[in-house]
Design an enzyme around this catalytic site. Structure first.
Site, PDB file in Angstrom:
ATOM      1  N   HIS A 219      42.587  36.601  50.887  1.00  0.00           N
ATOM      2  CA  HIS A 219      43.454  36.712  52.059  1.00  0.00           C
ATOM      3  C   HIS A 219      43.125  37.918  52.927  1.00  0.00           C
ATOM      4  CE1 HIS A 219      46.471  34.306  49.430  1.00  0.00           C
ATOM      5  NE2 HIS A 219      45.679  33.514  50.103  1.00  0.00           N
TER       6      HIS A 219
ATOM      7  N   LEU B 211      51.120  43.216  32.848  1.00  0.00           N
ATOM      8  CA  LEU B 211      49.677  43.139  33.066  1.00  0.00           C
ATOM      9  C   LEU B 211      48.931  44.388  32.606  1.00  0.00           C
ATOM     10  CD1 LEU B 211      48.084  40.740  34.373  1.00  0.00           C
ATOM     11  CD2 LEU B 211      50.527  40.657  34.754  1.00  0.00           C
TER      12      LEU B 211
END
Length: 301
Positions: free
Chosen positions: A135, A278
């Protein structure tokens, strides 16, 4: 009236089994040739919020859409006023242990390619220089008229000069790099045009409602095709932009592993779903595979 992009997703199925063990994931990654697809959840430990978590900004914030940006001068003024303040937070953010672990796994030969849906540049900052930024990136600016690109730092200097007294108080940073500001503060902000042609400047990112450039999409498909497995990190996979690569891998019979806190739209395509933070999970994964994290990998790396 601003319209909200269609960004939500609700599963009609019962949640699929998830695990907090890294044993199976370690085996998948140990075989090598893993492509990584990362999302906003990977950057939350760097102080950049995601869209859809428990404190996700979509609960309060409507991101800028491409149509509004290109058709509305008031929309562009609002975006640049808010983004001018928000950029300070993005620019100061450092890669976290999750980003560094991805780089360590790449350097160790286990990860073959990295695709990120994030626009914060933190994979690059951690040393994964060839990460495909699906993006785009907030640290670049593009002119919609002459297509010239330039560093965001150059634009920020011009915006400060054009708005010497602009010191709005940001209440919250959003994942697309802007902040919440009162309308009366926004109305006093002066955007600047392209230095080369006086055209309209836009961050070199893909807004909601805008298409990812086809060559970039094809590059991502090639990375998935060249991989033996796909590892999804911190993405809800709500929008098709990232979900298509998960579907592509699954249709090719490749293992898909998802590490994310909570359900994702891609769970049905995954052979393994790990529910862990994470940074902790990837640090342990890298250690199990003998890949040490480099602590000096920061924004300037």
């Amino acid at each position: 009236m601003r319209t909200r992009p269609t960004l939500s997703w609700t599963s009609a199925d019962a949640p699929l089994p998830r695990t907090s063990s890294l044993d199976e994931l370690t085996g998948v990654v140990a075989r090598g040739r893993v492509a990584v697809l990362s999302g906003a959840g990977l950057s939350t430990e760097s102080g950049i919020p995601d869209y859809r978590g428990e404190a996700g900004s979509l609960r309060r914030h409507t991101p800028m859409t491409y149509d509004e940006f290109v058709t509305s001068a008031a929309g562009r003024q609002r975006y640049w006023a808010r983004s001018h303040l928000g950029w300070r937070t993005i620019a100061r953010a450092d890669p976290n242990d999750g980003h560094r672990a991805v780089t360590a796994l790449r350097d160790g030969g286990f990860v073959g390619g990295v695709i990120t849906q994030n626009v914060d540049g933190l994979h690059r900052g951690a040393g994964t220089a060839d990460a495909v930024e699906l993006h785009g990136s907030l640290d670049r600016v593009i002119c919609l008229d002459c297509r010239r690109t330039s560093p965001r730092a150059d634009l920020e200097r011009r915006l400060r000069a054009a708005n010497p007294g602009f010191e709005g108080t940001a209440s919250r940073i959003n994942p697309d790099g802007d902040v919440e500001l009162p309308d009366d503060v926004v109305r006093g902000f002066r955007p600047v045009p392209c230095e080369a042609c006086e055209g309209v400047l836009k961050p070199d990112v893909v807004f909601f409602g805008e298409n990812v450039p086809r060559p970039r999409v094809e590059q991502c498909y090639r990375l998935v095709d060249d991989a033996a497995a796909l590892l999804v990190l911190g993405s809800s996979l709500t929008v098709m932009s990232g979900l298509r690569f998960v579907r592509h891998a699954a249709n090719a019979g490749k293992p898909v592993a998802i590490v994310n806190q909570g359900e994702t739209r891609g769970d049905r395509y995954a052979s393994l779903r790990v529910d862990l933070p994470l940074g902790r999970a990837l640090t342990e994964l890298a250690a199990r595979l003998g890949c040490g994290l480099s602590e000096d990998r920061g924004r300037t790396a």
